[in-house]
Design an enzyme around this catalytic site. Structure first.
Site, mmCIF file in Angstrom:
data_model
loop_
_atom_site.group_PDB
_atom_site.id
_atom_site.type_symbol
_atom_site.label_atom_id
_atom_site.label_comp_id
_atom_site.label_asym_id
_atom_site.label_seq_id
_atom_site.Cartn_x
_atom_site.Cartn_y
_atom_site.Cartn_z
ATOM 1 N N HIS A 91 53.626 52.076 39.902
ATOM 2 C CA HIS A 91 52.636 53.232 40.503
ATOM 3 C C HIS A 91 52.425 52.411 41.993
ATOM 4 O O HIS A 91 52.318 53.237 43.249
ATOM 5 C CB HIS A 91 51.548 53.460 39.790
ATOM 6 C CG HIS A 91 50.629 54.150 40.449
ATOM 7 N ND1 HIS A 91 50.311 55.615 39.941
ATOM 8 C CD2 HIS A 91 49.602 54.124 41.331
ATOM 9 C CE1 HIS A 91 49.474 56.348 40.718
ATOM 10 N NE2 HIS A 91 48.995 55.250 41.686
ATOM 11 N N GLU A 92 51.579 51.357 42.243
ATOM 12 C CA GLU A 92 51.171 50.719 43.517
ATOM 13 C C GLU A 92 52.460 50.535 44.496
ATOM 14 O O GLU A 92 52.113 50.701 45.671
ATOM 15 C CB GLU A 92 50.421 49.438 43.313
ATOM 16 C CG GLU A 92 49.476 49.730 42.182
ATOM 17 C CD GLU A 92 48.353 50.777 42.611
ATOM 18 O OE1 GLU A 92 48.118 51.283 43.980
ATOM 19 O OE2 GLU A 92 47.798 51.370 41.859
ATOM 20 N N HIS A 132 53.143 53.789 46.218
ATOM 21 C CA HIS A 132 52.063 53.916 47.348
ATOM 22 C C HIS A 132 52.716 53.372 48.567
ATOM 23 O O HIS A 132 52.696 53.968 49.502
ATOM 24 C CB HIS A 132 50.800 53.700 47.016
ATOM 25 C CG HIS A 132 49.840 54.520 46.078
ATOM 26 N ND1 HIS A 132 50.005 55.900 46.207
ATOM 27 C CD2 HIS A 132 49.126 54.248 45.211
ATOM 28 C CE1 HIS A 132 49.335 56.436 45.387
ATOM 29 N NE2 HIS A 132 48.623 55.577 44.687
#
Length: 335
Positions: free
Chosen positions: A212-213, A216
């Site tokens: 997820h990070e 980003h």
């Protein structure tokens, strides 16, 4: 029949072991890692790179982390049962370094024609993993990296000590949690993954948290910020900690960057209790389709996989072999 999430994870882990020369650090990189440990501070400034043309009318929440909110709001956000993606208190919880110039041109991912400097050159992302992580924690990060390397044409490579732009994956102490900048920031760029403690696995409960990070850092935004969000979910505003209600704002319909349907199963979607003042029993975002779950952090969904491949031109029709390869991978391995 498609493989379940556990089988997918095992497949990707096995693939990573067979071809780790592409994306895992070698022992010869150890000195570079030790050198990198002296570069950042445990604490990171909460200031943002805001273009001065946008200096008027900027909502104050763009410039805040959890450390800037009133003590009572900090206490609610830092409860042990709050998700580690919300505890940093950045924009939408885990996105640092943003300003309205970004949000005016984005929905699901950055527009490269507006922000070409934010795209990783040639889809290559140098990285360093902090030596503060324990071996089992490092393995989770490496599996996240190997997953993205296999399922996309993006190439995460160990930092050679020379590349100007690279990710430093580091357990930042304040603000602690799982958070990242959006797209390539330039220079050394933090991806914060808080280590487990006796109360919670923090950013290491699954390989999906680091994924997820890292998404980003590649320029991908949250799914529930889409302009058509209210057609698919209901935000229960009375359950949201009031100071953080702005994190449920939507993007303009004009800012669409992908022609993909809304994805409940996205690894970039908020969980059902994010920013709840009582996370155990007060949901903040509820799907309009009965039985649908949101906020999975297991693996890229099929649509996640297609989105990030589209964002980095992996599906370009000028390269039909590569296009077919990643379309097939997304359809078979995506959740």
């Amino acid at each position: 029949m498609l493989p379940n999430a556990n089988i997918v994870t095992l497949m990707v882990a096995w693939i990573g072991q067979q071809s780790c020369g592409r994306f895992l650090p070698s022992s010869t990189s150890a000195n570079r890692y030790r050198l990198a440990q002296s570069l950042p501070s445990h604490s990171v400034s909460t200031s943002n790179d805001i273009n001065e043309n946008w200096s008027s009318g900027i909502p104050d929440y763009f410039l805040k982390s959890v450390l800037d909110y009133p003590p009572e709001s900090q206490t609610l956000l830092l409860q042990d049962h709050q998700d580690s993606e919300v505890t940093p208190g950045f924009f939408q919880g885990d996105m640092a370094g943003l300003g309205p110039e970004f949000l005016a041109h984005t929905r699901v991912g950055l527009k490269w024609d507006v922000f070409p400097e934010r795209k990783w050159t040639n889809g290559t992302v140098p990285f360093v993993i902090s030596s503060l992580y324990l071996p089992n924690e490092r393995l989770v990060i490496e599996r996240a990296i190997s997953t993205l390397n296999f399922m996309t044409c993006i190439n995460f490579v160990p930092w050679d000590g020379k590349a100007k732009d690279y990710l430093l994956i580091w357990p930042v102490e304040q603000p602690a949690g799982c958070w990242s900048y959006i797209g390539k920031r330039g220079g050394q760029q933090i991806v914060s993954l808080r280590q487990p403690d006796k109360r919670s696995p923090r950013c290491f409960g699954s390989v999906g948290k680091p994924i997820h990070e890292l998404l980003h850092a590649l320029g991908v935004f949250h799914e529930q910020a889409r302009s058509d969000r209210d057609d698919h979910v209901t935000v229960i505003t009375e359950n949201v900690i009031p100071d953080y209600l702005h994190n449920f704002n939507k993007q303009s319909e004009l800012n669409a960057t992908f022609s993909f349907d809304y994805d409940y199963n996205s690894i970039m979607h908020y969980g059902s209790h994010f920013f709840s003042y009582s996370p155990r029993d007060k949901p903040t975002i509820v799907p309009k389709v009965e039985g649908v779950k949101i906020g999975q952090r297991i693996m890229l969904s099929k649509t996640d996989c297609l989105k990030v491949n589209h964002l980095y031109d992996c599906l370009d029709e000028s390269n039909p072999f590569q296009r077919d390869k990643y379309l097939t991978i997304c359809r078979i391995l995506g959740l």
